[in-house]
Design a protein around this motif. Structure first.
Motif, PDB file in Angstrom:
ATOM      1  N   ASN A 258       0.850  -1.200  -0.031  1.00  0.00           N
ATOM      2  CA  ASN A 258       0.225   0.003   0.185  1.00  0.00           C
ATOM      3  C   ASN A 258       0.892   1.294  -0.036  1.00  0.00           C
ATOM      4  OD1 ASN A 258      -1.799   2.068   0.624  1.00  0.00           O
ATOM      5  ND2 ASN A 258      -2.850   1.189   2.150  1.00  0.00           N
ATOM      6  N   GLU A 259       0.977   2.014  -1.043  1.00  0.00           N
ATOM      7  CA  GLU A 259       1.799   3.104  -1.314  1.00  0.00           C
ATOM      8  C   GLU A 259       1.634   4.158  -0.236  1.00  0.00           C
ATOM      9  OE1 GLU A 259       1.415   4.627  -5.232  1.00  0.00           O
ATOM     10  OE2 GLU A 259       2.350   2.455  -6.083  1.00  0.00           O
ATOM     11  N   ALA A 260       0.328   4.121   0.452  1.00  0.00           N
ATOM     12  CA  ALA A 260      -0.079   5.265   1.363  1.00  0.00           C
ATOM     13  C   ALA A 260       0.510   4.673   2.734  1.00  0.00           C
ATOM     14  CB  ALA A 260      -1.509   5.463   1.339  1.00  0.00           C
ATOM     15  N   ASP A 261       0.758   3.536   2.824  1.00  0.00           N
ATOM     16  CA  ASP A 261       1.010   2.932   4.170  1.00  0.00           C
ATOM     17  C   ASP A 261       2.625   3.441   4.603  1.00  0.00           C
ATOM     18  OD1 ASP A 261       1.328   1.618   6.625  1.00  0.00           O
ATOM     19  OD2 ASP A 261       0.969  -0.299   5.631  1.00  0.00           O
ATOM     20  N   SER A 262       2.907   3.941   5.601  1.00  0.00           N
ATOM     21  CA  SER A 262       4.053   4.306   6.115  1.00  0.00           C
ATOM     22  C   SER A 262       4.599   3.430   7.167  1.00  0.00           C
ATOM     23  CB  SER A 262       4.372   5.751   6.506  1.00  0.00           C
ATOM     24  OG  SER A 262       3.547   6.066   7.566  1.00  0.00           O
ATOM     25  N   ASN A 263       3.978   2.420   7.617  1.00  0.00           N
ATOM     26  CA  ASN A 263       4.256   1.568   8.674  1.00  0.00           C
ATOM     27  C   ASN A 263       5.497   0.831   8.568  1.00  0.00           C
ATOM     28  OD1 ASN A 263       1.944   2.261   9.813  1.00  0.00           O
ATOM     29  ND2 ASN A 263       0.843   0.287   9.723  1.00  0.00           N
ATOM     30  N   PRO A 264       6.052   0.421   9.713  1.00  0.00           N
ATOM     31  CA  PRO A 264       7.310  -0.333   9.353  1.00  0.00           C
ATOM     32  C   PRO A 264       6.820  -1.898   8.810  1.00  0.00           C
ATOM     33  CG  PRO A 264       7.264   0.366  11.631  1.00  0.00           C
ATOM     34  CD  PRO A 264       5.977   0.724  10.837  1.00  0.00           C
ATOM     35  N   ILE A 265       7.585  -2.462   7.971  1.00  0.00           N
ATOM     36  CA  ILE A 265       7.172  -3.842   7.295  1.00  0.00           C
ATOM     37  C   ILE A 265       7.791  -5.058   7.899  1.00  0.00           C
ATOM     38  CG2 ILE A 265       7.195  -4.852   5.012  1.00  0.00           C
ATOM     39  CD1 ILE A 265       7.062  -2.393   3.612  1.00  0.00           C
ATOM     40  N   VAL A 266       7.267  -5.839   8.141  1.00  0.00           N
ATOM     41  CA  VAL A 266       7.744  -7.321   8.494  1.00  0.00           C
ATOM     42  C   VAL A 266       7.301  -8.408   7.457  1.00  0.00           C
ATOM     43  CG1 VAL A 266       8.093  -9.282  10.160  1.00  0.00           C
ATOM     44  CG2 VAL A 266       7.686  -6.999  11.004  1.00  0.00           C
ATOM     45  N   PHE A 267       8.105  -8.997   6.708  1.00  0.00           N
ATOM     46  CA  PHE A 267       7.842 -10.138   5.737  1.00  0.00           C
ATOM     47  C   PHE A 267       8.044 -11.387   6.400  1.00  0.00           C
ATOM     48  CE2 PHE A 267       9.475  -6.635   2.771  1.00  0.00           C
ATOM     49  CZ  PHE A 267       8.253  -6.547   2.064  1.00  0.00           C
ATOM     50  N   LEU A 268       7.007 -12.209   6.458  1.00  0.00           N
ATOM     51  CA  LEU A 268       7.316 -13.392   7.239  1.00  0.00           C
ATOM     52  C   LEU A 268       7.014 -14.536   5.940  1.00  0.00           C
ATOM     53  CD1 LEU A 268       4.866 -13.072  10.448  1.00  0.00           C
ATOM     54  CD2 LEU A 268       7.455 -13.951  10.244  1.00  0.00           C
ATOM     55  N   THR A 269       8.021 -15.325   5.566  1.00  0.00           N
ATOM     56  CA  THR A 269       7.642 -16.263   4.446  1.00  0.00           C
ATOM     57  C   THR A 269       8.311 -17.655   4.703  1.00  0.00           C
ATOM     58  OG1 THR A 269       9.988 -15.712   3.370  1.00  0.00           O
ATOM     59  CG2 THR A 269       8.042 -14.390   2.895  1.00  0.00           C
ATOM     60  N   ALA A 270       8.037 -18.584   4.160  1.00  0.00           N
ATOM     61  CA  ALA A 270       8.613 -19.910   4.216  1.00  0.00           C
ATOM     62  C   ALA A 270       8.476 -20.612   3.131  1.00  0.00           C
ATOM     63  CB  ALA A 270       7.771 -20.671   5.129  1.00  0.00           C
ATOM     64  N   GLY A 271       9.682 -21.372   2.687  1.00  0.00           N
ATOM     65  CA  GLY A 271       9.642 -21.901   1.400  1.00  0.00           C
ATOM     66  C   GLY A 271       9.534 -21.153   0.249  1.00  0.00           C
ATOM     67  N   VAL A 272       8.930 -21.620  -0.753  1.00  0.00           N
ATOM     68  CA  VAL A 272       8.732 -20.604  -2.027  1.00  0.00           C
ATOM     69  C   VAL A 272       7.810 -19.593  -1.959  1.00  0.00           C
ATOM     70  CG1 VAL A 272       6.920 -21.811  -3.366  1.00  0.00           C
ATOM     71  CG2 VAL A 272       8.775 -20.956  -4.526  1.00  0.00           C
ATOM     72  N   GLY A 273       7.270 -19.323  -0.666  1.00  0.00           N
ATOM     73  CA  GLY A 273       6.504 -18.341  -0.491  1.00  0.00           C
ATOM     74  C   GLY A 273       7.054 -16.777  -0.460  1.00  0.00           C
ATOM     75  N   LEU A 274       8.519 -16.773  -0.699  1.00  0.00           N
ATOM     76  CA  LEU A 274       9.303 -15.667  -0.756  1.00  0.00           C
ATOM     77  C   LEU A 274       9.175 -15.044  -2.149  1.00  0.00           C
ATOM     78  CD1 LEU A 274      11.782 -16.383  -2.479  1.00  0.00           C
ATOM     79  CD2 LEU A 274      12.754 -17.638  -0.649  1.00  0.00           C
ATOM     80  N   THR A 275       8.745 -15.644  -2.957  1.00  0.00           N
ATOM     81  CA  THR A 275       8.536 -14.998  -4.396  1.00  0.00           C
ATOM     82  C   THR A 275       7.900 -13.511  -4.430  1.00  0.00           C
ATOM     83  OG1 THR A 275       6.948 -16.563  -4.986  1.00  0.00           O
ATOM     84  CG2 THR A 275       9.303 -17.152  -5.761  1.00  0.00           C
TER      85      THR A 275
END
Length: 406
Positions: A258-275
């Motif tokens: 969301n371009e309007a969001d300025s929150n910190p980001i946490v990416f939580l991925t496993a396996g090929v879910g990183l794509t």
């Protein structure tokens, strides 16, 4: 705009909820059996999800969700948008909808027998076309938006495999460029491509693969995991070479930043879910965002964690911090270096609670069980729903994920 359903119809639909709970999967299984008897319709589906039963399960959940929320359909906005995006990726058109209506009503009558009274079938016919009209309208908007955007297209477009790169022993990336030499639609980081493929001995196949390249590049890149017994993934890995031509639909999907969001980001991925997340990271690092980024990824071993060197370089450049979990690497010990922390084991709800950032927006992608654990933990910690985003791979047949995302 579809005409609202009358109170009598809505009451009848609600009254069928117990029958759907008892027989929903049988109804959707019979419905697909009828649909797949029509070649023009059969070719629109991922047949592997028919064989493993995932698609009938997912549809049964969607039908149940629709019936239960028939008096509050606004709550299903997210689900409707995801369905519309999937339909556009598969090039579903208005003329396909009558086939589904006939198959659904026929399946209800077949499974419920005498309990499927004319009144019930009439109500479900109205309810189906009410939702179908909403989807057709939204899909028309998406199609027109794609076609009017520079580089956008409708239908299938030919792409050439410009290069292929082995990322790990089970993940290979393919760079794709349009054969017509035309402009390339600027996708939203996190979206996917839909493919119409002709696989030898298996015929026409449909698949979706997340775009792993950043928006604005001169190509799309997909990074495909070889699935045990996977018809298409095995074919891509073993047979598709540089120069081969693939048929691709315009990028689609509602899992993006969301371009309007300025929150910190946490990416939580496993396996090929990183794509899809790799695409997001590409965009964020290109723009040198000021948002705090934490990348958390689970893999079997260090060798199976794709794009690890890129992530480590981003961390070294202080663009993010990263946590790698290796569930099957018994020699791995916890340690930190240059913004990267490594762990032996899996990403657990306990760890997530201990590191929770209540100001962050979480983007989650991976196997259903992993996503369910992560989403349930964040919800239990009362993180607002707007700060929990996740992407389904496959047919979204997990009830907890489907309903909480509705």
């Amino acid at each position: 705009m579809a005409d609202p359903l009358d109170e009598k119809t809505r009451s009848i639909i609600l009254a069928t909820v117990p029958a759907l709970k008892a027989h929903g999967l049988a109804i959707t299984t019979e419905m697909y059996k009828r649909l797949l008897a029509t070649p023009a319709i059969r070719d629109l589906f991922n047949l592997s999800h028919q064989q493993d039963g995932e698609q009938p399960k997912a549809l049964a959940l969607a039908v149940m969700c629709y019936a239960e929320h028939i008096n509050d359909l606004g709550a299903l906005g997210g689900m409707v948008e995801r369905i519309a995006e999937k339909h556009v990726g598969l090039n579903i058109l208005p003329e396909h909808y009558p086939y589904v209506a006939t198959a659904l009503l026929g399946a209800i009558g077949h499974v419920l027998g005498d309990a499927a009274t004319p009144e019930i079938l009439d109500a479900w016919g109205k309810a189906y076309w009410f939702l179908a009209d909403i989807l057709i309208g939204r899909e028309k908007q998406i199609y027109e938006g794609n076609e009017s955007t520079p580089g956008g297209w409708t239908g299938w477009r030919s792409f050439r495999v410009r290069s292929r790169q082995r990322e790990t022993s089970i993940i290979t990336s393919f760079e794709l460029v349009p054969t017509d030499g035309g402009a390339l639609f600027r996708h939203k980081a996190g979206q996917y491509l839909s493919f119409k493929l002709d696989v030898p001995e298996h015929g026409s196949q449909r698949r979706n693969y997340s775009i792993s390249s950043a928006p604005g590049e001169d190509h799309y890149r997909i990074s495909v995991r070889r699935q045990d017994g996977g018809v298409v993934s095995t074919w891509l890995h073993d047979s598709v070479e540089e120069g081969d031509i693939l048929q691709i639909a315009n990028p689609a999907g509602d899992f993006f930043l969301n371009e309007a969001d300025s929150n910190p980001i946490v990416f939580l991925t496993a396996g090929v879910g990183l794509t899809p997340v790799i695409s997001m990271l590409g965009e964020l690092t290109q723009t040198r965002t000021k948002r705090s980024i934490r990348y958390v990824h689970g893999a079997d071993t260090a060798a199976s964690a794709a794009f690890q060197q890129e992530i480590r370089q981003f961390a070294k450049d202080a663009l993010l911090t990263a946590d790698f979990f290796y569930s099957k690497d018994q020699t791995q010990t916890q340690g930190s270096a240059s913004g990267v922390t490594s762990y032996a084991g899996r990403i657990t709800p306990v760890w997530l609670r201990q590191t929770l950032d209540r100001s962050a927006t979480y983007f989650i992608c991976g196997p259903d069980s992993f996503m369910r654990d992560m989403v349930d933990t964040l919800r239990a910690e009362q993180l607002p729903g707007t700060q929990i985003r996740y992407e389904f791979f496959g047919s979204a047949a997990d009830p907890a994920l489907v309903l909480s995302a509705a």
